[in-house]
Design a protein around this motif. Structure first.
Motif, mmCIF file in Angstrom:
data_model
loop_
_atom_site.group_PDB
_atom_site.id
_atom_site.type_symbol
_atom_site.label_atom_id
_atom_site.label_comp_id
_atom_site.label_asym_id
_atom_site.label_seq_id
_atom_site.Cartn_x
_atom_site.Cartn_y
_atom_site.Cartn_z
ATOM 1 N N LEU A 122 0.835 -1.189 0.000
ATOM 2 C CA LEU A 122 0.000 0.000 0.000
ATOM 3 C C LEU A 122 0.880 1.254 0.000
ATOM 4 C CD1 LEU A 122 -2.468 -1.163 2.794
ATOM 5 C CD2 LEU A 122 -3.083 -0.858 0.383
ATOM 6 N N PRO A 123 0.367 2.366 -0.516
ATOM 7 C CA PRO A 123 1.140 3.614 -0.440
ATOM 8 C C PRO A 123 1.211 4.128 1.007
ATOM 9 C CG PRO A 123 -1.049 4.010 -1.342
ATOM 10 C CD PRO A 123 -0.908 2.527 -1.215
ATOM 11 N N LYS A 124 2.233 4.904 1.298
ATOM 12 C CA LYS A 124 2.427 5.569 2.606
ATOM 13 C C LYS A 124 2.754 4.593 3.730
ATOM 14 C CE LYS A 124 -0.845 9.196 1.286
ATOM 15 N NZ LYS A 124 -2.138 9.800 1.595
ATOM 16 N N LEU A 125 1.827 3.675 4.043
ATOM 17 C CA LEU A 125 2.018 2.733 5.154
ATOM 18 C C LEU A 125 1.689 1.328 4.656
ATOM 19 C CD1 LEU A 125 2.537 2.408 8.268
ATOM 20 C CD2 LEU A 125 0.063 2.695 8.574
ATOM 21 N N LYS A 126 2.673 0.427 4.723
ATOM 22 C CA LYS A 126 2.476 -0.943 4.233
ATOM 23 C C LYS A 126 1.486 -1.702 5.129
ATOM 24 C CE LYS A 126 5.450 -0.363 0.928
ATOM 25 N NZ LYS A 126 4.907 -0.020 -0.395
ATOM 26 N N GLY A 127 0.886 -2.729 4.542
ATOM 27 C CA GLY A 127 -0.150 -3.470 5.252
ATOM 28 C C GLY A 127 0.298 -4.079 6.566
ATOM 29 N N MET A 128 1.451 -4.739 6.577
ATOM 30 C CA MET A 128 1.930 -5.387 7.805
ATOM 31 C C MET A 128 2.283 -4.349 8.872
ATOM 32 S SD MET A 128 1.518 -8.548 7.475
ATOM 33 C CE MET A 128 1.471 -9.909 6.311
ATOM 34 N N ALA A 129 2.872 -3.239 8.452
ATOM 35 C CA ALA A 129 3.198 -2.169 9.395
ATOM 36 C C ALA A 129 1.915 -1.608 10.020
ATOM 37 C CB ALA A 129 3.982 -1.063 8.697
ATOM 38 N N PHE A 130 0.890 -1.423 9.199
ATOM 39 C CA PHE A 130 -0.411 -0.964 9.690
ATOM 40 C C PHE A 130 -0.984 -1.949 10.706
ATOM 41 C CE2 PHE A 130 -4.990 -1.824 8.990
ATOM 42 C CZ PHE A 130 -5.526 -0.691 9.587
ATOM 43 N N LEU A 131 -0.898 -3.233 10.377
ATOM 44 C CA LEU A 131 -1.442 -4.271 11.252
ATOM 45 C C LEU A 131 -0.769 -4.241 12.626
ATOM 46 C CD1 LEU A 131 -3.451 -6.543 11.453
ATOM 47 C CD2 LEU A 131 -1.836 -8.043 10.289
ATOM 48 N N ARG A 132 0.548 -3.988 12.638
ATOM 49 C CA ARG A 132 1.281 -3.930 13.918
ATOM 50 C C ARG A 132 0.883 -2.727 14.768
ATOM 51 N NH1 ARG A 132 5.502 -6.192 10.698
ATOM 52 N NH2 ARG A 132 6.251 -4.113 10.143
ATOM 53 N N THR A 133 0.275 -1.711 14.157
ATOM 54 C CA THR A 133 -0.129 -0.528 14.927
ATOM 55 C C THR A 133 -1.458 -0.737 15.654
ATOM 56 O OG1 THR A 133 -1.429 0.522 13.136
ATOM 57 C CG2 THR A 133 0.960 0.983 13.201
ATOM 58 N N LEU A 134 -2.211 -1.762 15.284
ATOM 59 C CA LEU A 134 -3.534 -1.977 15.882
ATOM 60 C C LEU A 134 -3.411 -2.655 17.239
ATOM 61 C CD1 LEU A 134 -5.524 -3.209 12.744
ATOM 62 C CD2 LEU A 134 -5.335 -0.881 13.646
ATOM 63 N N VAL A 135 -3.971 -2.038 18.263
ATOM 64 C CA VAL A 135 -3.873 -2.586 19.627
ATOM 65 C C VAL A 135 -4.772 -3.802 19.789
ATOM 66 C CG1 VAL A 135 -4.151 -2.075 22.088
ATOM 67 C CG2 VAL A 135 -3.339 -0.294 20.535
ATOM 68 N N ASN A 136 -6.026 -3.679 19.379
ATOM 69 C CA ASN A 136 -6.966 -4.809 19.429
ATOM 70 C C ASN A 136 -7.526 -5.048 18.031
ATOM 71 O OD1 ASN A 136 -7.038 -5.456 22.306
ATOM 72 N ND2 ASN A 136 -7.895 -3.402 22.529
ATOM 73 N N PRO A 137 -6.722 -5.671 17.170
ATOM 74 C CA PRO A 137 -7.176 -5.825 15.779
ATOM 75 C C PRO A 137 -8.378 -6.740 15.648
ATOM 76 C CG PRO A 137 -5.161 -7.079 16.155
ATOM 77 C CD PRO A 137 -5.406 -6.282 17.399
ATOM 78 N N PRO A 138 -9.263 -6.439 14.699
ATOM 79 C CA PRO A 138 -10.343 -7.373 14.398
ATOM 80 C C PRO A 138 -9.774 -8.552 13.601
ATOM 81 C CG PRO A 138 -10.376 -5.558 12.848
ATOM 82 C CD PRO A 138 -9.278 -5.261 13.830
ATOM 83 N N SER A 139 -10.632 -9.397 13.080
ATOM 84 C CA SER A 139 -10.160 -10.461 12.186
ATOM 85 C C SER A 139 -9.569 -9.823 10.927
ATOM 86 C CB SER A 139 -11.319 -11.382 11.794
ATOM 87 O OG SER A 139 -11.856 -12.006 12.929
ATOM 88 N N VAL A 140 -8.505 -10.435 10.400
ATOM 89 C CA VAL A 140 -7.830 -9.881 9.226
ATOM 90 C C VAL A 140 -7.634 -10.976 8.178
ATOM 91 C CG1 VAL A 140 -5.715 -8.807 8.332
ATOM 92 C CG2 VAL A 140 -6.621 -8.111 10.565
ATOM 93 N N ILE A 141 -8.015 -10.674 6.942
ATOM 94 C CA ILE A 141 -7.694 -11.546 5.807
ATOM 95 C C ILE A 141 -6.776 -10.753 4.896
ATOM 96 C CG2 ILE A 141 -8.594 -12.721 3.759
ATOM 97 C CD1 ILE A 141 -11.180 -13.248 5.325
#
Length: 225
Positions: A59-78
C-alpha cells in the motif's frame, strides 16, 4: 448471527472491485467502506469498529503489515496480496487467512467462513456439544461433560463425567473443533477441560483424582490459566 462488518484496504481499483463484488455475494458480510491506503483506514478505526479487515500488503504511505502492527486490538484480518513471501509474518500477526491474488470466489468464501467460525467461538454462539463416531454410531457429547481426551495411536479416548468413548480421529482433529477457551492441550497426547481441573503443579494436572502429565513444550499453557 448478526452480519460481519468489514472494510477493504486496497489501492488497486480492479482488486478492490473484485473484493466488493465477492463481499456483496455473501449474505452474512456487510461492507462498511473501502480505503486506498492504510492511513485513511486507521483514521476510520479511531471512531468506528469493524469485525473484519481485507488488507493488501503493498500500500502507499504505510504498508499493510506495518499498519497491522499498529492496531492494539485488531479485528479479524484476511490478507489479500500477490506476494506469498509475507505469509509467515501474516500468521505471526494472527491473520485469519492469506489470499494470494488472483483468487476465486470459492477460496474467498473459505476464508470468510473461517472468520465466521472464529467469531461464533468468541461470542459463545457456537453449539455446546459435538457428535463423534463411536463404533459406527454418531454419539453426542456435551462439552461440559468432557474431562479430558487422550491420544491412543489412531484413536482418541474421550473421558467424560458419564462414560468413556473411543473414536477414530487424531488429537489434532478434535482440538480443531473444540472451543479453545475451554479445552487446552497440555501434552502431545492429552487435551483437558480447564473447567474440570481440581489442582495442578508444574508437572501435572489432576482431574477427578486422575493425574495427567504436562508436556515440556506446554508449560506456558498452564501458566496462562
Amino acid at each position: 448471527m448478526s452480519k460481519i462488518k468489514c472494510i477493504v484496504i486496497e489501492d488497486e481499483p480492479l482488486a478492490a472491485k473484485v473484493l466488493c463484488d465477492y463481499i456483496s455475494a455473501v449474505p452474512f458480510l456487510e461492507l462498511q467502506k473501502t480505503f486506498k491506503d492504510a492511513i485513511l483506514a486507521a483514521e476510520f478505526l479511531l471512531h468506528n469498529t469493524t469485525d473484519l479487515i481485507f488488507l493488501d500488503i503493498h500500500l502507499p504511505k504505510l504498508k499493510g503489515m506495518a499498519f497491522l502492527r499498529t492496531l492494539v486490538n485488531p479485528p479479524s484480518v484476511i490478507v489479500t496480496t500477490a506476494y506469498h513471501q509475507y505469509a509467515v509474518e501474516g500468521f505471526n500477526l494472527n491473520v485469519t487467512d492469506y489470499l494470494l491474488k488472483p483468487f476465486e470466489f470459492e477460496r474467498f468464501l473459505t476464508a470468510v467462513n473461517k472468520v465466521k467460525a472464529e467469531q461464533r467461538r468468541t461470542t459463545g454462539e457456537a453449539k455446546d456439544f459435538i457428535f463423534v463416531n463411536v463404533q459406527k454410531r454418531k454419539v453426542k457429547i456435551l462439552f461440559s461433560e468432557i474431562l479430558y481426551i487422550e491420544s491412543q495411536r489412531e484413536y482418541i479416548k474421550i473421558v467424560t463425567t458419564k462414560s468413556e468413548y473411543l473414536s477414530k480421529m487424531s488429537t489434532n482433529e478434535i482440538e480443531d473443533i473444540l472451543p479453545e477457551h475451554i479445552f487446552k492441550r497440555i501434552h502431545r497426547s492429552f487435551i483437558i477441560s480447564v473447567n474440570q481441573i481440581d489442582s495442578y503443579t508444574a508437572e501435572m494436572v489432576e482431574i477427578k483424582g486422575i493425574p495427567i502429565p504436562i508436556g515440556r513444550g506446554y508449560k506456558d499453557v498452564i501458566d496462562k490459566l
